[in-house]
Design an enzyme around this catalytic site. Structure first.
Site, PDB file in Angstrom:
ATOM      1  N   PRO A 167       0.896  -1.201  -0.014  1.00  0.00           N
ATOM      2  CA  PRO A 167      -0.040  -0.109  -0.033  1.00  0.00           C
ATOM      3  C   PRO A 167       0.794   1.579   0.118  1.00  0.00           C
ATOM      4  O   PRO A 167       1.819   1.198   0.732  1.00  0.00           O
ATOM      5  CB  PRO A 167      -0.662  -0.018   1.339  1.00  0.00           C
ATOM      6  CG  PRO A 167      -0.308  -1.272   1.846  1.00  0.00           C
ATOM      7  CD  PRO A 167       0.770  -1.834   1.265  1.00  0.00           C
ATOM      8  N   GLU A 168       0.444   2.121  -0.992  1.00  0.00           N
ATOM      9  CA  GLU A 168       1.121   3.577  -0.889  1.00  0.00           C
ATOM     10  C   GLU A 168       0.184   4.475  -0.304  1.00  0.00           C
ATOM     11  O   GLU A 168      -0.799   4.277   0.189  1.00  0.00           O
ATOM     12  CB  GLU A 168       1.599   3.610  -2.154  1.00  0.00           C
ATOM     13  CG  GLU A 168       2.618   2.607  -2.836  1.00  0.00           C
ATOM     14  CD  GLU A 168       3.014   2.780  -4.268  1.00  0.00           C
ATOM     15  OE1 GLU A 168       3.178   4.001  -4.719  1.00  0.00           O
ATOM     16  OE2 GLU A 168       3.294   1.762  -4.978  1.00  0.00           O
TER      17      GLU A 168
END
Ligand SMILES: [Zn+2]
Length: 298
Positions: free
Chosen positions: A24-25
């Site tokens: 996840p960014e």
């Protein structure tokens, strides 16, 4: 307590070469934040169970869980890829999802059975929040008031969706001889980018991932600045991308993957010029780009 000093893991991602999935960014973490904030803000932690000692190591999970009980949540914030659960006491719970961490929200007693649940917070408003993590690289850290700012300052550059200007970004790239891709992945340059959004931003700005970061001219820096913000905003709007083992707190899936122009599209035609996208490895990270529209370094 000085949890911050005891931790020294950096913020580097662990995806390529370790697993085919991705982490996840900023947009995915922001989506999680927006999902859990209404259930947490204003509520107190009635019960905390930490099943996996690795989540809080080197600290004792029972002691950390005990510290959390009774804390009332003032706000749920995000900085880079960190979730910050800020308590009224001044303490914070700092959550990093790393590769495969996610949070699930349910009314009390309605959490699905899940062998990958590593911790559960039961709130006094009847909400349960479960932390699930298949690969178990995620971290929970309790920081005392005053520890958060220096902790983050050591690890993170500015927020790309905050007041960062094109000139500000340019100053952070100036003098850097490493490839642009690697410099953008470094959380100390700007916070929140990972493999997906860097490849997307470079495609949109027509910049080659191997360009020396400090070599961009003012026009290129402006293009990059605009592209970084554009792809992150789009990612948030689409509620993140749906990656292996990642879902929003309500179990829903984001649709950013439908917007990908570069990431994961090696060999497929470039949306701009129609030529097949190339794949190279930069700093150990798989990198997809168009070697026709993203001009090679001189
Ligand atoms: Zn192209």
């Amino acid at each position: 307590m000085h949890h911050a000093a005891a931790r020294c893991r950096d913020d580097s991602d662990l995806d390529d070469g370790v697993a085919p999935g991705n982490v996840p960014e900023l947009p995915e973490v922001e989506t999680v934040r927006r999902g859990i904030a209404p259930a947490l803000e204003g509520a107190s932690i009635e019960r905390a169970v930490i099943h996996d000692p690795r989540l809080v190591r080197p600290f004792d999970p029972e002691i950390v869980a005990g510290e959390l009980v009774g804390e009332r949540v003032a706000a749920v914030e995000r900085r880079g890829k960190y979730l910050i659960v800020r308590f009224e006491s001044g303490r914070v719970l700092l959550i990093h999802l790393r590769m495969t961490g996610s949070l699930r929200l349910a009314r009390r007693g309605n959490l699905a059975e899940d062998p990958h649940t590593r911790a559960v917070l039961s709130m006094d408003n009847g909400s349960d929040v479960a932390y699930r993590d298949v690969r178990r690289f995620g971290t929970w850290e309790v920081l005392e008031a005053g520890e958060l700012r220096p902790f983050l300052a050591r690890r993170l550059g500015p927020e790309p969706l905050g007041t960062l200007s094109a000139d500000g970004l340019g100053r952070r790239l100036a003098g850097r001889r490493a490839p642009l891709k690697s410099v953008l992945l470094d959380q100390r340059t700007i916070a929140g980018l990972g493999n997906i959004y860097v490849d997307e931003a470079l495609w949109h700005s027509r910049l080659h991932p191997l360009r020396e970061a400090g070599s961009l001219d003012p026009t290129e820096r402006r293009r990059l600045h605009r592209a970084v913000r554009k792809v992150l905003r789009l990612g948030i709007e689409r509620q993140g991308s749906t990656l292996r083992d990642y879902a929003a707190p309500d179990g829903a899936y984001g649709t950013m993957q439908d917007e990908f122009r570069a990431y994961g599209r090696a060999g497929e035609p470039c949306y701009r010029c129609g030529r097949p996208l190339a794949r190279i490895v930069v700093g150990g990270r798989g990198t997809t780009f168009c070697d026709a529209c993203q001009a090679a370094p001189l």
